[in-house]
Write a protein that holds these residues in place. Structure first.
Motif, PDB file in Angstrom:
ATOM      1  N   ASP A 246       0.898  -1.234   0.124  1.00 25.22           N
ATOM      2  CA  ASP A 246      -0.014  -0.082   0.018  1.00 25.22           C
ATOM      3  C   ASP A 246       0.942   1.109  -0.020  1.00 25.22           C
ATOM      4  O   ASP A 246       0.743   2.309  -0.550  1.00 25.22           O
ATOM      5  CB  ASP A 246      -1.005   0.020   1.034  1.00 25.22           C
ATOM      6  N   GLU A 247       1.803   1.274   0.754  1.00 32.74           N
ATOM      7  CA  GLU A 247       2.737   2.348   0.766  1.00 32.74           C
ATOM      8  C   GLU A 247       3.484   2.595  -0.471  1.00 32.74           C
ATOM      9  O   GLU A 247       3.834   3.764  -1.012  1.00 32.74           O
ATOM     10  CB  GLU A 247       3.661   2.376   2.118  1.00 32.74           C
ATOM     11  N   ALA A 248       4.190   1.572  -0.623  1.00 32.23           N
ATOM     12  CA  ALA A 248       4.875   1.579  -2.108  1.00 32.23           C
ATOM     13  C   ALA A 248       4.195   1.806  -3.391  1.00 32.23           C
ATOM     14  O   ALA A 248       4.590   2.552  -4.256  1.00 32.23           O
ATOM     15  CB  ALA A 248       5.413   0.137  -2.285  1.00 32.23           C
ATOM     16  N   MET A 249       2.853   1.692  -3.542  1.00 29.94           N
ATOM     17  CA  MET A 249       2.172   1.909  -4.573  1.00 29.94           C
ATOM     18  C   MET A 249       1.326   3.408  -4.448  1.00 29.94           C
ATOM     19  O   MET A 249       0.539   3.659  -5.514  1.00 29.94           O
ATOM     20  CB  MET A 249       0.943   0.908  -4.882  1.00 29.94           C
ATOM     21  N   SER A 250       1.496   4.185  -3.457  1.00 26.38           N
ATOM     22  CA  SER A 250       0.992   5.271  -3.380  1.00 26.38           C
ATOM     23  C   SER A 250       1.316   6.663  -3.772  1.00 26.38           C
ATOM     24  O   SER A 250       0.733   7.642  -3.566  1.00 26.38           O
ATOM     25  CB  SER A 250       0.759   5.632  -1.569  1.00 26.38           C
ATOM     26  N   GLY A 251       2.685   6.298  -4.558  1.00 22.56           N
ATOM     27  CA  GLY A 251       3.055   7.647  -5.093  1.00 22.56           C
ATOM     28  C   GLY A 251       3.677   7.358  -6.454  1.00 22.56           C
ATOM     29  O   GLY A 251       3.346   6.468  -7.098  1.00 22.56           O
ATOM     30  N   SER A 252       4.537   8.209  -6.640  1.00 26.85           N
ATOM     31  CA  SER A 252       5.408   7.850  -7.880  1.00 26.85           C
ATOM     32  C   SER A 252       6.539   6.940  -8.048  1.00 26.85           C
ATOM     33  O   SER A 252       6.808   6.207  -6.882  1.00 26.85           O
ATOM     34  CB  SER A 252       6.214   9.378  -8.180  1.00 26.85           C
ATOM     35  N   TYR A 253       7.213   6.640  -9.000  1.00 27.80           N
ATOM     36  CA  TYR A 253       8.169   5.512  -9.280  1.00 27.80           C
ATOM     37  C   TYR A 253       9.283   6.045  -8.106  1.00 27.80           C
ATOM     38  O   TYR A 253       9.880   4.960  -7.510  1.00 27.80           O
ATOM     39  CB  TYR A 253       8.886   5.542 -10.655  1.00 27.80           C
ATOM     40  N   ASP A 254       9.771   7.049  -7.942  1.00 23.58           N
ATOM     41  CA  ASP A 254      10.843   7.621  -6.923  1.00 23.58           C
ATOM     42  C   ASP A 254      10.323   7.272  -5.765  1.00 23.58           C
ATOM     43  O   ASP A 254      11.141   6.876  -4.830  1.00 23.58           O
ATOM     44  CB  ASP A 254      11.133   9.037  -7.109  1.00 23.58           C
ATOM     45  N   ASP A 255       8.899   7.524  -5.167  1.00 28.15           N
ATOM     46  CA  ASP A 255       8.547   7.294  -4.183  1.00 28.15           C
ATOM     47  C   ASP A 255       8.664   5.548  -3.687  1.00 28.15           C
ATOM     48  O   ASP A 255       8.912   5.232  -2.663  1.00 28.15           O
ATOM     49  CB  ASP A 255       7.128   7.607  -3.815  1.00 28.15           C
ATOM     50  N   LEU A 256       8.442   4.851  -4.828  1.00 27.15           N
ATOM     51  CA  LEU A 256       8.400   3.443  -4.603  1.00 27.15           C
ATOM     52  C   LEU A 256       9.893   3.002  -4.354  1.00 27.15           C
ATOM     53  O   LEU A 256       9.932   2.361  -3.480  1.00 27.15           O
ATOM     54  CB  LEU A 256       8.244   2.689  -5.837  1.00 27.15           C
ATOM     55  N   LEU A 257      10.664   3.578  -4.946  1.00 24.32           N
ATOM     56  CA  LEU A 257      12.314   3.101  -4.663  1.00 24.32           C
ATOM     57  C   LEU A 257      12.526   3.568  -3.305  1.00 24.32           C
ATOM     58  O   LEU A 257      13.085   2.772  -2.455  1.00 24.32           O
ATOM     59  CB  LEU A 257      13.246   3.878  -5.660  1.00 24.32           C
ATOM     60  N   ARG A 258      11.959   4.867  -2.846  1.00 23.95           N
ATOM     61  CA  ARG A 258      12.402   5.136  -1.591  1.00 23.95           C
ATOM     62  C   ARG A 258      11.787   4.100  -0.364  1.00 23.95           C
ATOM     63  O   ARG A 258      12.289   4.117   0.673  1.00 23.95           O
ATOM     64  CB  ARG A 258      11.981   6.579  -1.194  1.00 23.95           C
ATOM     65  N   THR A 259      10.493   3.860  -0.531  1.00 20.84           N
ATOM     66  CA  THR A 259       9.841   2.973   0.135  1.00 20.84           C
ATOM     67  C   THR A 259      10.638   1.768   0.451  1.00 20.84           C
ATOM     68  O   THR A 259      10.607   1.228   1.304  1.00 20.84           O
ATOM     69  CB  THR A 259       8.406   2.794  -0.327  1.00 20.84           C
ATOM     70  N   CYS A 260      10.991   1.219  -0.852  1.00 19.95           N
ATOM     71  CA  CYS A 260      11.697  -0.019  -0.862  1.00 19.95           C
ATOM     72  C   CYS A 260      12.885   0.039   0.118  1.00 19.95           C
ATOM     73  O   CYS A 260      13.458  -0.778   0.876  1.00 19.95           O
ATOM     74  CB  CYS A 260      12.245  -0.581  -2.217  1.00 19.95           C
ATOM     75  N   ALA A 261      13.689   1.223  -0.007  1.00 18.83           N
ATOM     76  CA  ALA A 261      14.852   1.644   0.990  1.00 18.83           C
ATOM     77  C   ALA A 261      14.515   1.741   2.148  1.00 18.83           C
ATOM     78  O   ALA A 261      15.385   1.463   3.109  1.00 18.83           O
ATOM     79  CB  ALA A 261      15.683   2.629   0.465  1.00 18.83           C
ATOM     80  N   ARG A 262      13.232   2.242   2.608  1.00 22.83           N
ATOM     81  CA  ARG A 262      12.936   2.142   3.818  1.00 22.83           C
ATOM     82  C   ARG A 262      12.438   0.960   4.711  1.00 22.83           C
ATOM     83  O   ARG A 262      12.612   0.715   5.925  1.00 22.83           O
ATOM     84  CB  ARG A 262      11.662   3.118   4.259  1.00 22.83           C
ATOM     85  N   TRP A 263      12.224  -0.147   3.534  1.00 20.55           N
ATOM     86  CA  TRP A 263      11.988  -1.390   4.505  1.00 20.55           C
ATOM     87  C   TRP A 263      12.923  -2.335   4.359  1.00 20.55           C
ATOM     88  O   TRP A 263      13.050  -3.132   5.299  1.00 20.55           O
ATOM     89  CB  TRP A 263      10.624  -2.097   3.448  1.00 20.55           C
ATOM     90  N   VAL A 264      13.693  -2.384   3.293  1.00 21.55           N
ATOM     91  CA  VAL A 264      14.727  -3.324   3.148  1.00 21.55           C
ATOM     92  C   VAL A 264      16.148  -2.849   2.638  1.00 21.55           C
ATOM     93  O   VAL A 264      15.958  -1.444   2.401  1.00 21.55           O
ATOM     94  CB  VAL A 264      14.502  -4.802   2.346  1.00 21.55           C
ATOM     95  N   GLU A 265      17.098  -3.441   2.789  1.00 22.20           N
ATOM     96  CA  GLU A 265      18.494  -2.983   2.384  1.00 22.20           C
ATOM     97  C   GLU A 265      18.521  -3.246   1.034  1.00 22.20           C
ATOM     98  O   GLU A 265      18.424  -4.346   0.399  1.00 22.20           O
ATOM     99  CB  GLU A 265      19.512  -3.815   2.905  1.00 22.20           C
ATOM    100  N   VAL A 266      18.588  -2.189  -0.033  1.00 25.53           N
ATOM    101  CA  VAL A 266      18.629  -2.428  -1.524  1.00 25.53           C
ATOM    102  C   VAL A 266      19.969  -2.019  -2.203  1.00 25.53           C
ATOM    103  O   VAL A 266      20.661  -1.425  -1.722  1.00 25.53           O
ATOM    104  CB  VAL A 266      17.585  -1.435  -2.191  1.00 25.53           C
ATOM    105  N   GLN A 267      20.327  -2.928  -3.122  1.00 28.82           N
ATOM    106  CA  GLN A 267      21.599  -2.629  -4.006  1.00 28.82           C
ATOM    107  C   GLN A 267      21.024  -2.574  -5.226  1.00 28.82           C
ATOM    108  O   GLN A 267      20.261  -3.039  -5.880  1.00 28.82           O
ATOM    109  CB  GLN A 267      22.264  -3.998  -3.719  1.00 28.82           C
TER     110      GLN A 267
END
Length: 67
Positions: free
Chosen positions: A46-67
């Motif tokens: 829900d959080e990841a789909m609530s904004g833009s593509y950049d918001d999606l990437l930021r949400t991913c980084a808030r939940w898990v370590e991304v590489q």
């Protein structure tokens, strides 16, 4: 820099399909395989789909370590 909610869970995003749904799916599958509850995975979705593509990437980084 903030620590992700699941800092011991790393998801490789670079070098893979960058489509928003593919990114969303990779992180959601990783969360599920890590034993995260269905309700919490839904909260991520829900959080990841609530904004833009950049918001999606930021949400991913808030939940898990991304590489």
């Amino acid at each position: 820099m903030n620590t992700p909610r699941y800092p011991d869970l790393t998801v490789q995003l670079s070098g893979h399909d960058g489509n928003a749904f593919a990114v969303l799916g990779r992180v959601a599958r990783a969360l599920k395989s890590h034993g995260v509850s269905a309700a919490e995975v839904q909260q991520f979705n829900d959080e990841a789909m609530s904004g833009s593509y950049d918001d999606l990437l930021r949400t991913c980084a808030r939940w898990v370590e991304v590489q």
